[in-house]
Write an enzyme that holds these catalytic residues in place. Structure first.
Site, PDB file in Angstrom:
ATOM      1  N   SER A 163       0.797  -1.230  -0.041  1.00  0.00           N
ATOM      2  CA  SER A 163      -0.037  -0.030   0.133  1.00  0.00           C
ATOM      3  C   SER A 163       0.821   1.367   0.086  1.00  0.00           C
ATOM      4  CB  SER A 163      -0.872   0.088   1.321  1.00  0.00           C
ATOM      5  OG  SER A 163      -1.551   1.287   1.477  1.00  0.00           O
ATOM      6  N   TYR A 176      -1.973  -0.671  10.751  1.00  0.00           N
ATOM      7  CA  TYR A 176      -2.073  -0.875   9.336  1.00  0.00           C
ATOM      8  C   TYR A 176      -0.567  -0.486   8.605  1.00  0.00           C
ATOM      9  CZ  TYR A 176      -3.922  -0.911   4.839  1.00  0.00           C
ATOM     10  OH  TYR A 176      -3.953  -1.324   3.224  1.00  0.00           O
TER      11      TYR A 176
END
Length: 310
Positions: A163, A176
């Site tokens: 990501s 995350y």
């Protein structure tokens, strides 16, 4: 940037990536082979994973999906195995079943991910651990389980879906962002151990995907106030780009959309400049509107879903 991304989106993932590969000198040889390849997609029941499964089947590649969910409408030629990727024993048990009943995996797409939109003070220990286990440690489990088979065959592809959050950790995304940053280390080390940059040719190819926000449900409610410079991606287009890379045997990194290519620079900016950019982008306020993915199954906390989106 929005105009560029819109044009590329209209052209379609295959066309866009085809132009890119032509400029880089990639040939038209198709790497994927239904006679040789079996793909495994983690978190393949929905979102980006589901799109990848469909496109792999369009290429007649047999596919195995590991996910907590089994979709109501199963795709022909896809083997769905219910598996909690945060539990090592379940991953290894699934790997044994796959190798015994289906065959050696040659395309491993580590796509599964979960998140929670809370500050580190509000996160429970179990939420932190669950996020790290699913997003980061599960990729170690799958690589450990399936890489020996690839090395035996002298053919393999490991795709790590990370990501843009690997390069910048927004507020309320500590676990995350930390898990995605860890994937950068896994990708780089794996590439130099067995990938194209290893001392001994192994036939293993590695690919890192660092994508921006996609229009899926993992980040429900998160508002993007700067869609002109930071467009929200269609997961189907991201899947197209990954599939084009796989079909061409491309190695290295895929980073999209345009703004995501600038994210690594944030790590070397002076603190004052980085603070200005973060304030202008509203990145540290994005999770204020997060609704949380409804996921009551298997005792998973609200806000969790084994599906990669951002």
């Amino acid at each position: 940037m929005k105009l560029i991304d819109a044009v590329l989106s209209v052209l379609g993932g295959y066309t866009t990536a085809g132009i890119y590969n032509a400029l880089r000198g990639y040939t038209d040889d198709v790497y994927l082979d239904p006679e040789l390849d079996i793909a495994l997609v983690t978190g393949g029941a929905n979102g980006l994973g589901s799109n990848l499964v469909k496109k792999l089947r369009e290429c007649s590649i047999p596919v195995v999906v590991l996910d907590l969910e089994i979709p109501e409408s199963c795709i022909d030629g896809v083997y769905y195995i219910k598996c909690d990727l945060s539990v090592r024993e379940q991953v290894l048990d699934a790997a044994q079943v796959i190798q015994a009943e289906i065959g050696d995996i040659t395309i491993l797409i580590n796509n599964a991910a979960i998140t929670q939109g809370k500050s580190i003070v509000d996160l429970s220990y179990s939420e932190i651990e669950n996020c790290l286990f699913v997003n980061l440690l599960s990729q170690f489990y799958t690589v450990k389980a399936f890489l020996p088979g690839m090395l035996k065959l002298g053919r393999g592809y490991v795709v790590i879906v990370a990501s843009v959050m690997a390069y910048i950790g927004p507020a309320k995304l500590s676990a995350y962002a930390a898990s995605k940053s860890g994937l950068l280390g896994l990708f780089e080390s794996l590439t130099y151990e067995v990938g194209p940059n290893a001392d001994v040719e192994s036939g293993i190819r590695t690919l890192l995907v660092s994508q921006g926000q996609m229009a899926t449900n993992l980040f429900d409610g998160v508002q993007n106030p700067h869609t002109f410079t930071a467009s929200v991606l269609d997961s189907s287009n991201v899947a197209d780009r990954i599939m084009l890379a796989l079909s061409r045997g491309e190695q290295g990194r895929i980073t999209m959309p345009t703004y995501a290519k600038l994210m690594p620079i944030m790590r070397v900016l002076p603190r004052s400049m980085a603070t200005i950019v973060r304030y202008w982008s509203d990145i540290d306020r994005g999770m204020d509107s997060y609704l949380g993915a409804q996921y009551p199954r298997n005792g998973q906390p609200k806000g969790s879903r084994q599906n990669s989106t951002k």
